[in-house]
Structures are given as structure tokens and as C-alpha cells.
Design a protein around this motif. Structure first.
Motif, PDB file in Angstrom:
ATOM      1  N   PRO A  52     -68.937 -56.029 -76.022  1.00 27.28           N
ATOM      2  CA  PRO A  52     -68.976 -56.926 -77.181  1.00 27.28           C
ATOM      3  C   PRO A  52     -70.201 -57.839 -77.191  1.00 27.28           C
ATOM      4  O   PRO A  52     -70.775 -58.102 -78.248  1.00 27.28           O
ATOM      5  CB  PRO A  52     -67.709 -57.775 -77.044  1.00 27.28           C
ATOM      6  CG  PRO A  52     -66.946 -57.252 -75.914  1.00 27.28           C
ATOM      7  CD  PRO A  52     -67.743 -56.229 -75.208  1.00 27.28           C
ATOM      8  N   LEU A  53     -70.639 -58.279 -76.013  1.00 26.93           N
ATOM      9  CA  LEU A  53     -71.823 -59.133 -75.928  1.00 26.93           C
ATOM     10  C   LEU A  53     -73.084 -58.357 -76.301  1.00 26.93           C
ATOM     11  O   LEU A  53     -73.967 -58.875 -76.983  1.00 26.93           O
ATOM     12  CB  LEU A  53     -71.959 -59.715 -74.515  1.00 26.93           C
ATOM     13  CG  LEU A  53     -70.877 -60.703 -74.089  1.00 26.93           C
ATOM     14  CD1 LEU A  53     -70.958 -60.975 -72.594  1.00 26.93           C
ATOM     15  CD2 LEU A  53     -70.986 -61.991 -74.879  1.00 26.93           C
ATOM     16  N   ALA A  54     -73.159 -57.100 -75.861  1.00 25.66           N
ATOM     17  CA  ALA A  54     -74.326 -56.272 -76.152  1.00 25.66           C
ATOM     18  C   ALA A  54     -74.413 -55.956 -77.654  1.00 25.66           C
ATOM     19  O   ALA A  54     -75.495 -55.983 -78.241  1.00 25.66           O
ATOM     20  CB  ALA A  54     -74.273 -54.987 -75.346  1.00 25.66           C
ATOM     21  N   LEU A  55     -73.271 -55.668 -78.270  1.00 23.56           N
ATOM     22  CA  LEU A  55     -73.260 -55.329 -79.696  1.00 23.56           C
ATOM     23  C   LEU A  55     -73.696 -56.499 -80.569  1.00 23.56           C
ATOM     24  O   LEU A  55     -74.298 -56.298 -81.623  1.00 23.56           O
ATOM     25  CB  LEU A  55     -71.856 -54.887 -80.131  1.00 23.56           C
ATOM     26  CG  LEU A  55     -71.425 -53.493 -79.718  1.00 23.56           C
ATOM     27  CD1 LEU A  55     -69.960 -53.279 -80.022  1.00 23.56           C
ATOM     28  CD2 LEU A  55     -72.262 -52.438 -80.427  1.00 23.56           C
ATOM     29  N   THR A  56     -73.375 -57.715 -80.143  1.00 25.83           N
ATOM     30  CA  THR A  56     -73.702 -58.900 -80.943  1.00 25.83           C
ATOM     31  C   THR A  56     -74.971 -59.602 -80.457  1.00 25.83           C
ATOM     32  O   THR A  56     -75.278 -60.699 -80.912  1.00 25.83           O
ATOM     33  CB  THR A  56     -72.523 -59.898 -80.917  1.00 25.83           C
ATOM     34  OG1 THR A  56     -72.224 -60.227 -79.559  1.00 25.83           O
ATOM     35  CG2 THR A  56     -71.300 -59.306 -81.576  1.00 25.83           C
ATOM     36  N   ASP A  57     -75.712 -58.975 -79.547  1.00 28.53           N
ATOM     37  CA  ASP A  57     -76.963 -59.517 -78.996  1.00 28.53           C
ATOM     38  C   ASP A  57     -76.776 -60.903 -78.367  1.00 28.53           C
ATOM     39  O   ASP A  57     -77.599 -61.800 -78.554  1.00 28.53           O
ATOM     40  CB  ASP A  57     -78.056 -59.588 -80.081  1.00 28.53           C
ATOM     41  CG  ASP A  57     -78.453 -58.210 -80.564  1.00 28.53           C
ATOM     42  OD1 ASP A  57     -78.488 -57.285 -79.728  1.00 28.53           O
ATOM     43  OD2 ASP A  57     -78.717 -58.051 -81.771  1.00 28.53           O
ATOM     44  N   ASN A  58     -75.694 -61.076 -77.634  1.00 31.88           N
ATOM     45  CA  ASN A  58     -75.423 -62.342 -76.958  1.00 31.88           C
ATOM     46  C   ASN A  58     -75.364 -62.191 -75.444  1.00 31.88           C
ATOM     47  O   ASN A  58     -74.868 -63.079 -74.765  1.00 31.88           O
ATOM     48  CB  ASN A  58     -74.097 -62.930 -77.445  1.00 31.88           C
ATOM     49  CG  ASN A  58     -74.224 -63.516 -78.823  1.00 31.88           C
ATOM     50  OD1 ASN A  58     -75.129 -64.284 -79.096  1.00 31.88           O
ATOM     51  ND2 ASN A  58     -73.327 -63.129 -79.708  1.00 31.88           N
ATOM     52  N   GLN A  59     -75.884 -61.089 -74.917  1.00 32.79           N
ATOM     53  CA  GLN A  59     -75.744 -60.799 -73.491  1.00 32.79           C
ATOM     54  C   GLN A  59     -76.467 -61.827 -72.616  1.00 32.79           C
ATOM     55  O   GLN A  59     -76.026 -62.126 -71.523  1.00 32.79           O
ATOM     56  CB  GLN A  59     -76.273 -59.399 -73.189  1.00 32.79           C
ATOM     57  CG  GLN A  59     -75.625 -58.787 -71.986  1.00 32.79           C
ATOM     58  CD  GLN A  59     -75.753 -57.281 -71.963  1.00 32.79           C
ATOM     59  OE1 GLN A  59     -76.354 -56.683 -72.830  1.00 32.79           O
ATOM     60  NE2 GLN A  59     -75.176 -56.657 -70.964  1.00 32.79           N
ATOM     61  N   GLU A  60     -77.558 -62.381 -73.114  1.00 30.38           N
ATOM     62  CA  GLU A  60     -78.340 -63.337 -72.328  1.00 30.38           C
ATOM     63  C   GLU A  60     -78.044 -64.786 -72.718  1.00 30.38           C
ATOM     64  O   GLU A  60     -78.620 -65.706 -72.147  1.00 30.38           O
ATOM     65  CB  GLU A  60     -79.847 -63.065 -72.509  1.00 30.38           C
ATOM     66  CG  GLU A  60     -80.262 -61.654 -72.159  1.00 30.38           C
ATOM     67  CD  GLU A  60     -80.041 -61.298 -70.705  1.00 30.38           C
ATOM     68  OE1 GLU A  60     -80.297 -62.151 -69.838  1.00 30.38           O
ATOM     69  OE2 GLU A  60     -79.596 -60.171 -70.435  1.00 30.38           O
ATOM     70  N   GLY A  83     -60.677 -60.332 -74.999  1.00 30.66           N
ATOM     71  CA  GLY A  83     -60.845 -61.779 -75.069  1.00 30.66           C
ATOM     72  C   GLY A  83     -62.250 -62.187 -75.471  1.00 30.66           C
ATOM     73  O   GLY A  83     -62.431 -63.103 -76.290  1.00 30.66           O
ATOM     74  N   ILE A  84     -63.258 -61.514 -74.923  1.00 30.90           N
ATOM     75  CA  ILE A  84     -64.648 -61.810 -75.278  1.00 30.90           C
ATOM     76  C   ILE A  84     -64.870 -61.529 -76.762  1.00 30.90           C
ATOM     77  O   ILE A  84     -65.497 -62.323 -77.474  1.00 30.90           O
ATOM     78  CB  ILE A  84     -65.637 -60.996 -74.414  1.00 30.90           C
ATOM     79  CG1 ILE A  84     -65.609 -61.473 -72.965  1.00 30.90           C
ATOM     80  CG2 ILE A  84     -67.056 -61.094 -74.967  1.00 30.90           C
ATOM     81  CD1 ILE A  84     -66.370 -60.591 -72.001  1.00 30.90           C
ATOM     82  N   SER A  85     -64.335 -60.422 -77.240  1.00 27.53           N
ATOM     83  CA  SER A  85     -64.479 -60.061 -78.653  1.00 27.53           C
ATOM     84  C   SER A  85     -63.864 -61.120 -79.555  1.00 27.53           C
ATOM     85  O   SER A  85     -64.463 -61.521 -80.558  1.00 27.53           O
ATOM     86  CB  SER A  85     -63.814 -58.711 -78.931  1.00 27.53           C
ATOM     87  OG  SER A  85     -64.376 -57.708 -78.133  1.00 27.53           O
ATOM     88  N   ARG A  86     -62.682 -61.585 -79.197  1.00 31.34           N
ATOM     89  CA  ARG A  86     -62.006 -62.595 -80.010  1.00 31.34           C
ATOM     90  C   ARG A  86     -62.736 -63.939 -79.964  1.00 31.34           C
ATOM     91  O   ARG A  86     -62.800 -64.655 -80.972  1.00 31.34           O
ATOM     92  CB  ARG A  86     -60.561 -62.752 -79.547  1.00 31.34           C
ATOM     93  CG  ARG A  86     -59.726 -61.528 -79.891  1.00 31.34           C
ATOM     94  CD  ARG A  86     -58.345 -61.574 -79.319  1.00 31.34           C
ATOM     95  NE  ARG A  86     -57.482 -62.424 -80.125  1.00 31.34           N
ATOM     96  CZ  ARG A  86     -56.176 -62.588 -79.890  1.00 31.34           C
ATOM     97  NH1 ARG A  86     -55.603 -61.943 -78.891  1.00 31.34           N
ATOM     98  NH2 ARG A  86     -55.461 -63.368 -80.655  1.00 31.34           N
ATOM     99  N   ALA A  87     -63.313 -64.279 -78.810  1.00 33.65           N
ATOM    100  CA  ALA A  87     -64.076 -65.519 -78.696  1.00 33.65           C
ATOM    101  C   ALA A  87     -65.354 -65.460 -79.535  1.00 33.65           C
ATOM    102  O   ALA A  87     -65.714 -66.425 -80.207  1.00 33.65           O
ATOM    103  CB  ALA A  87     -64.416 -65.792 -77.228  1.00 33.65           C
ATOM    104  N   LEU A  88     -66.027 -64.313 -79.522  1.00 36.93           N
ATOM    105  CA  LEU A  88     -67.232 -64.144 -80.339  1.00 36.93           C
ATOM    106  C   LEU A  88     -66.900 -64.263 -81.823  1.00 36.93           C
ATOM    107  O   LEU A  88     -67.671 -64.823 -82.603  1.00 36.93           O
ATOM    108  CB  LEU A  88     -67.887 -62.787 -80.046  1.00 36.93           C
ATOM    109  CG  LEU A  88     -68.613 -62.663 -78.714  1.00 36.93           C
ATOM    110  CD1 LEU A  88     -68.952 -61.211 -78.419  1.00 36.93           C
ATOM    111  CD2 LEU A  88     -69.868 -63.514 -78.705  1.00 36.93           C
ATOM    112  N   LEU A  89     -65.754 -63.742 -82.203  1.00 35.84           N
ATOM    113  CA  LEU A  89     -65.323 -63.813 -83.601  1.00 35.84           C
ATOM    114  C   LEU A  89     -65.049 -65.262 -84.015  1.00 35.84           C
ATOM    115  O   LEU A  89     -65.387 -65.668 -85.125  1.00 35.84           O
ATOM    116  CB  LEU A  89     -64.073 -62.961 -83.808  1.00 35.84           C
ATOM    117  CG  LEU A  89     -63.637 -62.760 -85.246  1.00 35.84           C
ATOM    118  CD1 LEU A  89     -64.694 -61.978 -86.010  1.00 35.84           C
ATOM    119  CD2 LEU A  89     -62.317 -62.030 -85.312  1.00 35.84           C
TER     120      LEU A  89
END
Length: 131
Positions: A52-60, A83-89
Motif C-alpha cells: 500500500p505504501l509503494a502504490l501511494t508513493d509514501n514508502q519513504e 491496517g496500513i491501507s486504511r490509515a492511508l485512506l
């Protein structure tokens, strides 16, 4: 809301992961340990969690702090991903189309079927002897 920590809960099978997204460098901490210490050298689980972090360009951009309980390592990794996906949302509604297309917002509801009486497991029968 950019400098605050964002919390969300992810679940899979009997595993539950409470996830906090905090500004950082892209590190993942599970139950006070680094990702590698907790899960060992499992590249598939690492790819699953970082998806999920890679798809939304938030990995770094964010550190992920997780409290995971229940289930096995694979189920916990799935719960962390959820959980990461829901937090990003929660952080940005624009991520919904990307995450939903990958199926990351859906809780994987497959759980072990209960054992039935007169059976060895849920569906397996005891050995049958004709004579």
C-alpha cells in the motif's frame, strides 16, 4: 493532519494489527521490533506489507508502528497491510481508487471452518472399514 499520527486497525483470520502512521523514513516496527527481526527474512511478507505504501508513493515518507496480536506470521502481515491501507485512506481520500483497485481495503474474511462432531476435522472423516 500531516504531522499527526494516523491510526487504523487491520484484520485477517484471527490476527489483529493496530497501525500508526508517523512521519519518518519508511521503517516498519512490529511489537517494538524492526520488520526483519519480527518476521525474519521473508521477502514475500515484506512485499505484502509495503504494497500500500509503494502504490501511494509514501514508502519513504512514513514510519509504521504496529501492535499485532493473534494468528500466525502470514495472517499478521495481511492484517498489517490492511491496517496500513486504511490509515492511508484516512490520511487522503484520493488514495481510495488506487487501493480499492488492488483489493487492499477489503478484509480477507476467510477463517478456519469449525470442527464438526463425528468428524476428525471440519470435513475429514474417520477411516471407513467395510469389514
Amino acid at each position: 493532519m500531516a504531522d499527526k499520527e494516523i491510526m487504523a486497525t487491520g484484520r485477517r483470520k484471527t490476527a489483529i494489527a493496530v497501525v500508526k502512521l508517523v512521519k519518518g523514513k519508511g521503517r516498519v516496527f512490529v511489537n517494538g521490533k524492526t520488520f526483519a527481526e519480527y518476521f525474519g527474512n521473508r521477502a514475500a511478507l515484506e512485499m505484502m506489507v509495503y504494497r500500500p505504501l509503494a502504490l501511494t508513493d509514501n514508502q519513504e515518507n512514513y514510519d509504521v508502528k504496529v501492535k499485532a496480536v493473534g494468528g500466525g506470521v502470514s495472517a499478521q502481515a495481511g492484517a498489517i497491510r490492511h491496517g496500513i491501507s486504511r490509515a492511508l485512506l484516512k490520511m487522503n481520500d484520493e488514495y481510495k481508487s488506487v487501493l480499492k483497485a488492488e483489493g487492499l481495503l477489503t478484509r480477507d474474511a476467510r477463517v478456519k471452518e469449525r470442527k464438526k462432531y463425528g468428524r476428525k476435522r471440519a470435513r475429514k472423516r474417520f477411516q471407513f472399514s467395510k469389514r
